[in-house]
Enzyme design. Structure first.
Site, mmCIF file in Angstrom:
data_model
loop_
_atom_site.group_PDB
_atom_site.id
_atom_site.type_symbol
_atom_site.label_atom_id
_atom_site.label_comp_id
_atom_site.label_asym_id
_atom_site.label_seq_id
_atom_site.Cartn_x
_atom_site.Cartn_y
_atom_site.Cartn_z
ATOM 1 N N LYS A 48 46.879 31.178 32.175
ATOM 2 C CA LYS A 48 45.933 30.889 33.257
ATOM 3 C C LYS A 48 44.697 30.216 32.679
ATOM 4 C CE LYS A 48 43.494 31.449 37.172
ATOM 5 N NZ LYS A 48 42.941 32.754 37.499
ATOM 6 N N ASP A 103 44.388 36.798 45.433
ATOM 7 C CA ASP A 103 43.226 36.979 44.551
ATOM 8 C C ASP A 103 42.651 38.391 44.650
ATOM 9 O OD1 ASP A 103 41.683 36.055 42.479
ATOM 10 O OD2 ASP A 103 40.562 34.594 43.655
HETATM 11 ZN ZN LIG Z 1 41.784 34.779 40.771
#
Ligand SMILES: [Zn+2]
Length: 418
Positions: free
Chosen positions: A184, A317
């Site tokens: 990421k 998220d």
């Molecule tokens: Zn995130």
């Protein structure tokens, strides 16, 4: 063997089947189709349910164990406390119908290991390890001295700053060393970080390319956090697999995504949650200001991507622990309602959270996300038909049954482990 007969079978991709049946044989699906054509299953456990679906995926979540929408908390929580909080979050997610989580920064690699060894009851977790950003980027805590943050990176493993190609390569290798299933990066500034601008690109082209190449050698894809267009375009050019958030995505970005076969993970839930409850829960002023600046454009981007036919995977998220934190674990199913609100049909939203989701992992993807023979026996049952009312998925009490890898993890009347 387990036999699940449903008023409606929603396969993940393709048309739903009325009076459908799914047969689980150990960790895989043996049959999925009309009940009338199902094989005989002597001795199987039989379940009669309203709707049966593939287990849901959250393709963007964080096991961070925070109680506030303020990332400064990461520096003050004791790692042992964080670990206990996220163990609970994993169980909460599973009971909400989420049998797989793509965890894009946090303790996911460890949660995933704890689930595999049977220590924690949770989803399959595909963790990225730490979020990578340049110094001063989105995965930096700007309110603290930089050497504290570097120390924190080593201590908690949720974020890491790296500058220049050699440091970027080392940062990727450190995540692989911990068992990361994807990498990421922050290719733009963010909302929850103090001084950076969501529109500005983060990492140079060279750094992004080096990260994608290094990850690719280990058969890992790269997920890029991007709000601004420069970051989206740079990330795509470097070969990332997924664009996370994608706030300033426009026609040109959408076409570039189609060309690269990239997937968008919009994460609308956190925007809606923080707009509604962030301020009251302690979200810092700088984050509130940035959120207000991006919120409407973010909704628009989902519609633009959908119109262009960009593949969309569902992600929330969420990262909050506890029972009142905004954008917390357990709320994951509400994302599908937001996707519908911004242009997807109910079946398209379900596809985004099932059949499309494994593609966000590239070569690391399991055979999952569809009710098809040979696929992983990750299956959920609901008390109603989500193709008629997508809101059903927002409330975990409507998830009556959960199987993960063929093992029953939730059924009516069973005691909750959390
Ligand atoms: Zn995130």
């Amino acid at each position: 063997m387990e036999r699940i007969e449903a008023d409606i079978l929603i396969p993940g991709r393709g048309e739903p089947i009325l009076d459908g049946c799914v047969v689980l044989d150990g960790p895989t699906i043996a049959y999925a189709g009309p009940t009338a054509e199902a094989p005989a299953t002597p001795g199987a456990g039989i379940y009669r349910v309203a709707a049966v679906l593939p287990g849901l995926w959250d393709c963007h979540a964080h096991f961070m164990g925070v109680f506030t929408p303020d990332l400064a908390e990461l520096a003050t929580n004791a790692p042992a406390l964080t670990a206990m909080r996220v163990a609970r979050d994993a169980a909460v997610a599973l009971r909400a119908g989420f049998t797989s989580v793509r965890e894009v920064g946090g303790l996911g690699v460890w949660v995933g290991r704890a689930v595999v060894e049977g220590t924690v009851k949770g989803p399959n977790v595909f963790g990225a390890g730490a979020v990578l950003s340049p110094t001063g980027g989105h995965a930096d805590l700007h309110m603290y001295p930089v050497h504290w943050v570097c120390d924190l990176a080593d201590r908690i493993g949720m974020l890491r700053q790296c500058d220049g190609v050699p440091e970027c390569l080392r940062a990727v290798r450190l995540q692989l060393r911990e068992g990361a299933r994807l990498i990421k990066v922050c290719a733009s500034g963010g909302v929850m970080s103090q001084v950076d601008d969501p529109i500005h690109q983060q990492f140079s082209h060279n750094e992004l390319r080096a990260i994608v190449e290094e990850a690719g050698q280990a058969e890992r894809i790269v997920a890029a956090h991007c709000h601004g267009k420069p970051g989206i375009m740079a990330a795509l050019e470097a070969g990332v697999r997924t664009i996370e958030h994608g706030t300033y995505l426009d026609d040109e970005c959408a076409e570039a995504m189609l060309e690269c076969d990239a997937v968008l993970v919009p994460t609308r839930l956190i925007v809606e949650e923080f707009l509604a409850y962030g301020a009251a829960a302690g979200m810092p002023d700088y984050a509130q200001r940035k959120l207000l600046a991006v919120a409407d454009r973010h909704a628009e981007a989902i519609g633009i991507a959908h119109e262009h036919g960009v593949r969309i995977a569902a992600g929330t998220d969420v990262g909050g622990s506890g029972t009142t934190t905004p954008a917390r674990w357990g709320q994951n199913g509400a994302e599908l309602g937001y996707l519908v609100k911004h242009g997807l049909s109910a079946l398209e939203a379900i596809e985004a959270a099932t059949a499309t989701a494994p593609s966000t992992l590239g070569p690391q993807a399991p055979q999952s996300g569809q009710l098809q023979p040979g696929y992983d026996a990750d299956v959920i049952a609901l008390s109603g038909d989500p193709s008629v009312d997508i809101g059903i998925l927002a409330d975990p009490t409507n998830v009556t049954h959960v199987w993960r890898g063929g093992e029953r993890m939730k059924a009516p009347g069973e005691l909750s482990p959390v």
